[in-house]
Design a protein around this motif. Sequence first.
Motif, short mmCIF file in Angstrom:
data_model
loop_
_atom_site.label_atom_id
_atom_site.label_comp_id
_atom_site.label_asym_id
_atom_site.label_seq_id
_atom_site.Cartn_x
_atom_site.Cartn_y
_atom_site.Cartn_z
N ALA A 26 0.86 -1.18 0.00
CA ALA A 26 0.00 0.00 0.00
C ALA A 26 0.90 1.23 0.00
N ASP A 27 0.28 2.41 0.00
CA ASP A 27 1.11 3.61 -0.11
C ASP A 27 1.77 3.98 1.22
N ASP A 28 1.51 3.21 2.27
CA ASP A 28 2.14 3.57 3.54
C ASP A 28 3.22 2.57 3.96
N VAL A 29 3.69 1.77 3.01
CA VAL A 29 4.77 0.84 3.33
C VAL A 29 6.10 1.53 3.07
N SER A 30 6.97 1.48 4.06
CA SER A 30 8.22 2.23 3.96
C SER A 30 9.43 1.32 3.85
N LEU A 31 10.40 1.81 3.12
CA LEU A 31 11.76 1.27 3.22
C LEU A 31 12.58 2.38 3.84
N LEU A 32 13.07 2.15 5.03
CA LEU A 32 13.82 3.19 5.71
C LEU A 32 15.29 2.79 5.73
N HIS B 235 6.85 -1.75 -4.82
CA HIS B 235 7.97 -1.75 -3.87
C HIS B 235 7.63 -0.77 -2.77
N PRO B 236 8.25 -0.94 -1.60
CA PRO B 236 8.00 0.03 -0.52
C PRO B 236 8.53 1.40 -0.90
N HIS B 237 7.99 2.43 -0.24
CA HIS B 237 8.44 3.80 -0.54
C HIS B 237 9.71 4.09 0.24
N PRO B 238 10.80 4.34 -0.46
CA PRO B 238 12.07 4.50 0.24
C PRO B 238 12.28 5.92 0.76
N ARG B 239 12.96 6.00 1.88
CA ARG B 239 13.47 7.29 2.37
C ARG B 239 14.75 7.02 3.15
N ILE B 240 15.54 8.06 3.31
CA ILE B 240 16.82 7.93 3.99
C ILE B 240 16.77 8.76 5.27
N LEU B 241 17.26 8.21 6.37
CA LEU B 241 17.37 8.99 7.60
C LEU B 241 18.83 9.01 8.03
N CYS B 242 19.41 10.20 8.08
CA CYS B 242 20.78 10.33 8.54
C CYS B 242 20.75 10.69 10.01
N LEU C 40 5.73 8.31 4.24
CA LEU C 40 5.66 9.50 3.37
C LEU C 40 4.23 9.90 3.07
N HIS C 41 3.34 8.91 2.94
CA HIS C 41 1.96 9.24 2.61
C HIS C 41 1.30 10.00 3.76
N SER C 42 1.51 9.53 4.98
CA SER C 42 0.85 10.16 6.13
C SER C 42 1.45 11.52 6.45
N ARG C 43 2.66 11.76 5.98
CA ARG C 43 3.30 13.04 6.27
C ARG C 43 2.50 14.21 5.76
N THR C 44 1.77 14.00 4.66
CA THR C 44 1.03 15.11 4.08
C THR C 44 -0.03 15.62 5.05
N PHE C 45 -0.41 14.79 6.04
CA PHE C 45 -1.45 15.22 6.97
C PHE C 45 -0.87 15.80 8.25
N LEU C 46 0.43 15.82 8.37
CA LEU C 46 1.05 16.22 9.63
C LEU C 46 1.71 17.58 9.51
N GLN C 47 1.87 18.21 10.67
CA GLN C 47 2.64 19.44 10.75
C GLN C 47 4.02 19.06 11.27
N LEU C 48 4.92 18.77 10.39
CA LEU C 48 6.26 18.38 10.82
C LEU C 48 7.08 19.65 11.06
N PRO C 49 8.19 19.51 11.78
CA PRO C 49 8.99 20.71 12.10
C PRO C 49 9.34 21.48 10.83
N LYS C 50 9.18 22.80 10.92
CA LYS C 50 9.54 23.64 9.77
C LYS C 50 11.03 23.92 9.81
N SER C 51 11.56 24.25 8.66
CA SER C 51 13.01 24.49 8.62
C SER C 51 13.34 25.75 9.40
N VAL C 52 14.43 25.69 10.13
CA VAL C 52 14.87 26.86 10.88
C VAL C 52 15.95 27.57 10.08
#
Lengths: 423, 299
Positions: B10-16, B145-152, B225-237
């Motif tokens: 589904a659209d909420d499956v992640s590859l982290l 395939h799962p939706h990939p993202r990278i976390l450093c 990534l899909h659910s992020r569109t509904f959230l208020q994530l930290p804004k860039s400083v």
Amino acid sequence: MNNGNGRRLNGETEEDDDDEGSEGDLDAWERTYADERSWESLQEDESGLLRPMDNKTLYHAQYRRRIRSLSSQATTSRIQKGLIRYLYIVVDLSRAAAEMDYRPSRMAVVAKHVEAFIREFFDQNPLSQLGLVTIKDGIAHCLTDLGGSPESHVKALMGKLECSGESSLQNALDLVHGYLNQVPSYGHREVLILYSALSTCDPGDILETIQKCKKSKMRCSVIGLSAEIFICKHLCQETGGSYSVAMDESHFKELILEHAPPPPAIAEFAIANLIKMGFPQRAAESSIAICSCHKEAKVGGGYTCPRCKARVCELPTECRICGLTLISSPHLARSYHHLFPIVPFDEVSSSVLSDPHNRLPRSCFGCQQSLPNPGNKPSLRVACPKCKQHFCLDCDIYIHESLHNCPGCESFRHLKSPIATEE
Amino acid sequence: MPSAPTKLYADDVSLLVVLLDTNPFFWSTSSLPFSKFLSHVLSFLNSILLLNQINQIVVIATGCNSCDYIYDSSLSTNPGIENGKLPALCSELLKKLEDFVTRDEQLNKQQSQSLPPTTTSSLLSGSLSMALCYIQRVFRSGPLHPHPRILCVQGSSDGPEQYVAIMNSIFSAQRSMVPIDSCYIGSNNSAFLQQASYITGGVYQKPQQLDGLFQYLSTVFATDLHSRTFLQLPKSVGVDFRASCFCHKKTIDMGFICSVCLSIFCKHHKKCSTCGSVFGQAQSDVASASNLKRKTPET
Ligand SMILES: [Zn+2]
Ligand SMILES: [Zn+2]
Ligand SMILES: [Zn+2]
Ligand SMILES: [Zn+2]
Ligand SMILES: [Zn+2]
Ligand SMILES: [Zn+2]
């Protein structure tokens, strides 16, 4: 790859010479398909979906040929491209632009593709500037001054789309010449004329104007929309530009986009220079400041000039207060992979592969895909000549075409070569 | 990817893909001990796997002298808890991590014999490049395939000598629409990670309270990534757009650009070390007198 496909391909290359071979009895339209026979290599997977065709090795061979030719070019010619360009686009809005041989009109088609061109131009020439000039009623108007923001050019052009009167090549060249003569000497001066009319209505001797342009090292190119005109051809020949006449809309699009990448070695047209520039920081999304360009208080975004701390809204620009050229450094960095290309990877020879004493890596260093130890197949792995890591063919392509870094070289400190040596 | 079509993506499956900074120079100065840090991160990784049973995680260690894969949940045979012992995730990952850290340290010793230790940065460019190669492989595995993202998760400061390589990675991630999230736990902000997250549309966060690292990780970086569109994530400083000069690898906010190849230098040079152009002089002999008039270099 299946064998049938391979045989066919070998056959094809032989037949190239004696034009009509065994397939001579086919009709012309059949022949184009007979070479490929793409339907024969279709495969299904377990669930019955069509699997993409497996011509990976073929594709990889093509890619390697391209990489090799590119790298041999790079060693013979130094990286000198006219990366800072000052381009004026002259749009002919005389009566002829209303003609409807292009749908809905020449004018609309030109505007549509100029918009695409402007965006492409700034993508490929990050530090360059562009201006728009129109010809209408025999007079040339400056629509936008030289600038680096695609949006403002597109907006200005779309707002001024009406045509009338005659066209005048000389007036346009004179106007552009006046502007381009003022640009810094390190920039390449270029004019791109999109000419609809079949005549030019000039106040004086246009040949003199052409000589004037030639002297100022303005490279003038013309794309005609109707038919070839002698004076346009003469202008392009004299100034080192290119002249072409579009046959239809898609051809026009192709011709105009040819002008987007930096022109090849016209280095003698400009003087190399060091330009002082600032890399402003982007302010926090919640900060409030008065910008120096619009003189308005704005919330969020915006950039701060590193020298005088003035706020500007858009990059690239020149600081209104201290005059420093401000650009965003990622913009510059987009072209750096041209400067430091990574070497082509070597195919791992079969002698190395079959030697039992060699302990070969079992998986691709990049993606961890397991690398099969091939018996009779051609080698499915390549190795970086610097870090000696092995990669799969897919990573090889991705690394050279998109990533422009070798993961192996980047992952070992002692292998990291310095970017440039001090002078 | 084994048996991929049978899974329901589904659209909420992640590859982290998590890039863990293991730089000993940073951890020896950090207020948060490395062991505490690991327990926060391991809980976070477990929670990702629990959020969706087909979520996938890959962990790459960013060392000081090398980078390596240390965990891939798709290869793990038994990711669940096994008769009361540590979950496979923890035991496997910790073992690989230990091996990696020892190897990295040995390289460091070999290094210091030949060269004095010059930088204390981590090889972020290496782990980013590896992560992107892995993600391309997932893209190749088929339309599902799962939706990939990278976390450093980075602590050490930027290594300006990696500037070009990191920018190349960022642009490649942007082209493949892979967001790079950054959790920066060092003392100052990281200009590289700020730019990476800004350009790729990821989130950059610098936790204020390192004791609550798990909470930051799970509230900001766990969301698909899909659910992020509904959230208020930290804004860039703010984003630090400074560049590194090619001559000394220093970070600068003002500099000189070669008009031919766009190389950046921190001071005026007579000749471009990248493309060989001589500045303030005509490029070739045919340059006319009108050009020579303008020869004076700009300051
Ligand atoms: Zn403004
Ligand atoms: Zn300023
Ligand atoms: Zn690979
Ligand atoms: Zn390498
Ligand atoms: Zn320097
Ligand atoms: Zn240069």
